[in-house]
Design an enzyme around this catalytic site. Structure first.
Site: not given
Ligand code: 9MR
Length: 449
Positions: A255, A362
């Site tokens: 990102e 994702e």
């Molecule tokens: O689903 C993930 C959540 O449980 C975590 O708290 C968060 C921070 O680490 O990240 C979420 O996953 C993200 C992913 O790593 C990157 N793309 C967006 C996802 C949703 O926020």
């Protein structure tokens, strides 16, 4: 027992005014000025499905054609003149697994409007959803996220039965692996790596550098920019080396593209301290630590925003020049309403034309993006299913050489990050809370056909 699911979106038939040779009264003009718009409504009771359409002002009845063919050459005769703008088709005479089409005209006296749009519906069995294992049905890797604390019980049973690729949901990020200066914590990652190795699962590493998972001590780094860069190099080298050969691929930078106008590089601490070149450096360090590891760049809104897509491809092109990138991750946090198949296809086409691997990394599909539901209705579950099917179909048609994996971002609906993120109920995943499969799961399987 039978149920109905909506199979396809509408095909619009162009609206034309009905012409009569005789002169018309105002009433007559009003009748024919409207054309009923048919809606893809379903009623999942045993008695049948409900077709409905917009009322046409002063229409006194409607003509409904139901057919097994899109050209309506074979009409099912019993559904013809209706005083109301809905019809429940008795499905007892219809066949499960078959597709039926309907279209509607409005009638007033001798006047008949043109046809509505055409809706296709499919009669399906109401028995349990099929439980064919996804990885058995797919010719590509099917992924699920994992947490080190949930690698047992039913969750693990489903992972091992259905999936052959795993991604850590949050424990392989900098804030968890490198919580304080000079002190790494690999406890959780080691468990996940062991689980993957023991069970012969492909392990995708996610994510080395992400502004949202950067520990505070890094955000507020005390030291020179040169020291910051040395720290990042040491971190990437340490992590990638530690899991060399075990983590098969890494999202090196996640990102990095800002959503604002012009989609500049996000103004993260990495950009601030190391300049725009930080991306290239991170990939160089990862490549040097494990030359066999596939390196990905991963981002969201890859399909829905053309400008963001262009910005992501620009990053990939720059890295590709120096052979520093192997693939692109399109996150695919989407909804049943969009983005459109053509936009998703554009992500694939751009990735394939660059000879890169594609990871739908994702996937989750919101069923309640407008918060208009309190429970997941059968109708919405079908629309969500159709979107799962569409996404899988697109991924399935990618040339094998460019397919990396399709990873779903969560198992049970109640575990999805989306519930916290949007602050309202949704059901974006493929499993109910009791681990039973949803229609979304059937949609995944159907997308593979
Ligand atoms: O689903 C993930 C959540 O449980 C975590 O708290 C968060 C921070 O680490 O990240 C979420 O996953 C993200 C992913 O790593 C990157 N793309 C967006 C996802 C949703 O926020």
């Amino acid at each position: 027992m039978k149920k109905i699911k909506i199979k396809q979106a509408l095909v619009l038939i162009c609206i034309s005014l009905f012409a009569l040779s005789c002169s018309k009264s105002d009433d007559e003009v009003e009748v024919i000025a409207g054309v009923p718009t048919a809606y893809s409504a379903v009623n999942l009771t045993d008695s049948g499905f409900t077709a409905n359409w917009t009322r046409v002002y002063r229409a006194d009845k409607y003509l409904v054609d139901v057919s097994t063919t899109a050209d309506f050459s074979t009409l099912i005769p019993s559904y013809n003149e209706l005083a109301v703008n809905a019809l429940t088709l008795d499905i007892s005479g219809l066949n499960a697994g078959a597709t039926y089409y309907y279209r509607v005209r409005a009638v007033r006296g001798a006047l008949i409007s043109v046809y509505s749009n055409v809706i296709a519906t499919e009669i399906i069995s109401t028995g349990p959803e099929p439980t064919t294992a996804l990885k058995e049905a797919a010719n590509f890797k099917v992924g699920m996220i994992v947490r080190s604390t949930a690698l047992t019980g039913q969750t693990s049973d489903i992972i091992l039965r259905e999936f052959d690729n795993i991604t850590s949901e949050y424990e392989m990020k900098m804030d968890k692996m490198y919580p304080s200066k000079g002190t790494y914590d690999f406890t959780a990652v080691d468990k996940i790596v062991k689980y993957a190795t023991d069970n012969k699962l492909n392990l995708h590493g996610h994510a080395l550098i992400w502004h949202n998972a950067t520990p505070d001590w890094v955000k507020n780094f005390t030291g020179t920019d040169a020291e910051f860069e040395i720290m990042v190099k040491e971190y990437i080298t340490t992590v990638v080396t530690r899991y060399k050969g075990k983590v098969k691929s890494w999202d090196v930078v996640n990102e990095a593209v800002d959503d604002g106008s012009g989609n500049p590089l996000r103004n993260s601490v990495f950009k601030q301290k190391m300049g725009d070149d930080y991306i290239k450096k991170c990939y160089q360090w990862a490549r040097a630590a494990d030359p066999d590891c596939k390196l990905f760049y991963n981002d969201y809104n890859f399909a829905s925003s053309t400008t963001k897509r262009a910005a992501i491809f620009k990053i990939a092109d720059a890295l590709k020049v120096d052979n520093l990138i192997d693939g692109l991750g399109a996150q695919m946090h989407i909804s049943y309403k969009g983005p459109a198949a053509s936009e998703i296809q554009a992500v694939v086409d751009g990735t394939v034309s660059r000879k890169l691997l594609m990871h739908f990394s994702e996937l989750d599909i919101q069923a309640n993006p407008d918060n208009d539901l309190k429970v997941l209705t059968p109708e919405r579950a079908i629309l969500q299913k159709n979107k799962y099917k569409e996404v899988v179909k697109i991924f399935n048609s990618i040339p094998t050489a460019n397919q990396y994996a399709l990873t779903v971002w969560g198992m049970r609906d109640s575990e999805s990050w989306l519930l916290d993120f949007w602050g309202h109920i949704d059901w974006p995943l493929m499993y109910n809370n009791d681990y039973s499969v949803k229609k979304a799961h059937t949609g995944f399987l159907e997308g593979l056909k």
